[in-house]
Design an enzyme around this catalytic site. Structure first.
Site, PDB file in Angstrom:
ATOM      1  N   HIS A  30       7.493 -39.725  12.199  1.00 39.17           N
ATOM      2  CA  HIS A  30       7.886 -40.331  10.579  1.00 39.17           C
ATOM      3  C   HIS A  30       9.299 -38.597  10.379  1.00 39.17           C
ATOM      4  CE1 HIS A  30       9.859 -40.687   6.983  1.00 39.17           C
ATOM      5  NE2 HIS A  30       9.580 -41.944   7.493  1.00 39.17           N
ATOM      6  N   HIS A  60      -3.901 -43.174  -4.960  1.00 40.18           N
ATOM      7  CA  HIS A  60      -3.768 -43.195  -6.688  1.00 40.18           C
ATOM      8  C   HIS A  60      -3.069 -43.626  -7.449  1.00 40.18           C
ATOM      9  CE1 HIS A  60      -6.556 -43.569 -10.584  1.00 40.18           C
ATOM     10  NE2 HIS A  60      -6.030 -42.569 -10.891  1.00 40.18           N
ATOM     11  N   ARG A 106      16.390 -47.482  -9.028  1.00 39.58           N
ATOM     12  CA  ARG A 106      15.043 -46.590  -8.016  1.00 39.58           C
ATOM     13  C   ARG A 106      15.158 -45.578  -7.913  1.00 39.58           C
ATOM     14  NH1 ARG A 106      13.302 -45.506  -3.636  1.00 39.58           N
ATOM     15  NH2 ARG A 106      14.016 -44.693  -2.073  1.00 39.58           N
ATOM     16  N   CYS A 138      22.388 -48.003  -4.069  1.00 38.69           N
ATOM     17  CA  CYS A 138      21.821 -47.793  -3.510  1.00 38.69           C
ATOM     18  C   CYS A 138      22.267 -47.319  -1.892  1.00 38.69           C
ATOM     19  CB  CYS A 138      20.136 -48.374  -4.102  1.00 38.69           C
ATOM     20  SG  CYS A 138      18.735 -47.559  -2.296  1.00 38.69           S
ATOM     21  N   TYR A 166      18.367 -39.255   4.814  1.00 38.51           N
ATOM     22  CA  TYR A 166      20.019 -40.391   3.942  1.00 38.51           C
ATOM     23  C   TYR A 166      20.977 -39.533   5.137  1.00 38.51           C
ATOM     24  CZ  TYR A 166      17.862 -40.843  -0.568  1.00 38.51           C
ATOM     25  OH  TYR A 166      17.543 -41.283  -1.333  1.00 38.51           O
TER      26      TYR A 166
END
Length: 403
Positions: free
Chosen positions: A92, A116, A196, A242, A363
């Protein structure tokens, strides 16, 4: 734990690059992206995520704690499960940065990475399953996690959220406006405006709030009252969208699901914003012709200059809500929402562009010839800026509106 996101906007008196601070920290959930992972163990369709699988080996917490580097691999523990997410981290484009910040936030007394806080990642998590914790260690781990600061506990109450939004994740909270509500008024009401967030909503003591403005030669700070009282206010009407809105429509059988939050059409809203002009603020300190870049930092931890670029403190005639950036946010009309930084507390004028992950490896729009993001030379790919003109049918509703 801050990261920065840089973007270009053209300026009438001098080109500038604005660098925006966006959330980082408790984002461990993003480890489990839509990329197809390398499966390290057979998964069972009927297994409850994180519950014990008798056919898998046991790994003590002390063993998990040894796997926090590239050489040893990256392991996580959740409930009774142990997971190896090394393949994600290496493949990634932002995996290493995300794991780094997530690990710092969630490091336990065993110095391991645990999950968590994030609600929306567990379905894909099980694909990385390699084993179980020994009997009794789950309870010890969960007891310790109760002592870890829950940064989301101070998030605002979101009344009737399920009626207004398609909720894409709870922690961090990400929700898009349902299509029929989106077109019910020209201005989107605050309580119906899409949200967002990259992590928790910061808690702000307005009496202690300071906006820092500096470059390499000087440093200045302003209180909230200074901003409101000493500068002329301006009001504009601008949509904010967004950058990933309608991402779900990009999914296909050949390449699978597009990476990121699976927005439908509702990650957009239109509002009336009131604040001060960025130009006025920079001019007041003699910084309007300094540097090539402007960095925006937010409290959530990382073009000719339009006359309408605002440092906004009101939305639709009311003070900003905490979900939308209280007490101060940037509004850059015509540009993707990632550039309109929320919870603004620092502006830096610099000759250098930010070198953070969010500027160099996120982005951005990759060419169609790139089938896997790890193949891309991100340094040569321009950052995402203006939004393309698009349209969506919001009424009458369709079957897709029910997801």
């Amino acid at each position: 734990m801050r990261s920065r996101l840089a973007f270009i906007f053209r300026q009438s008196f001098k080109p500038h690059l604005i660098t925006t601070g966006i959330a980082s920290g408790l984002v461990a959930g993003y480890l489990f992206s839509k990329y197809k992972p390398i499966v390290h163990a057979n998964t069972h369709a009927n297994v409850i995520i994180g519950e014990r699988i008798p056919t898998l080996p046991n790994y003590a917490m002390s063993e998990v704690a040894k796997h926090t580097t590239k050489e040893s691999g990256y392991w996580l523990a959740y409930k009774d499960g142990v997971y190896d997410v090394s393949s994600f981290v290496e493949n990634h484009p932002g995996g290493k940065q995300i794991l780094k910040t997530a690990g710092k936030a969630l490091e336990s007394c065993w110095k391991i990475f645990t999950i968590h806080q994030i609600d929306h990642v567990y379905e894909t998590l099980e694909q990385y399953r390699i084993g179980n914790l020994p009997e009794g260690e789950r309870e010890a781990n969960e007891k310790h996690q109760e002592t870890v600061l829950d940064l989301f506990q101070y998030d605002p109450e979101r009344v009737n959220a399920n009626e207004t939004f398609f909720i894409r994740s709870q922690r961090p909270f990400n929700a898009e406006t349902k299509p029929n509500l989106l077109v019910s008024s020209f201005l989107t009401p605050v309580e119906k405006f899409y949200v967002r967030n990259h992590m928790h909503v910061p808690v702000v003591n307005i009496n202690e709030f300071k906006l820092e403005i500096r470059n390499e030669k000087s440093s200045h700070s302003l209180s909230y009252d200074d901003l409101v009282d000493k500068y002329k206010s301006h009001t504009i009407t601008s949509a904010v969208q967004c950058a990933g809105n309608r991402r779900a429509a990009m999914n296909n059988e050949h390449q699978g699901a597009a990476l990121g939050t699976q927005w439908y059409v509702g990650a957009i809203g239109n509002a009336r914003w009131t604040g001060i002009k960025l130009r006025d603020l920079l001019e007041s300190f003699g910084l309007d012709k300094e540097g090539k870049h402007v960095q925006f930092w937010g409290l959530d931890c990382d073009t000719s200059q339009s006359e309408d670029v605002l440092l906004a403190y009101e939305m639709n005639g009311e003070l900003l809500s905490s979900d939308h950036g209280y007490p101060l946010r940037v509004i850059v009309p015509g540009t993707v929402g990632a550039r309109s930084v929320k919870w603004l507390n620092r502006i830096i004028v610099s000759d250098k562009e930010a070198d953070s992950h969010w500027q160099t490896s996120d982005y951005k729009i990759l060419p169609p010839s790139i089938k896997e993001p790890q193949q891309a030379d991100f340094d040569r790919v321009p950052a995402l800026q203006e939004s393309n003109v698009q349209s969506a049918i919001c009424y009458p509703s369709s079957d897709d509106d029910r997801n």
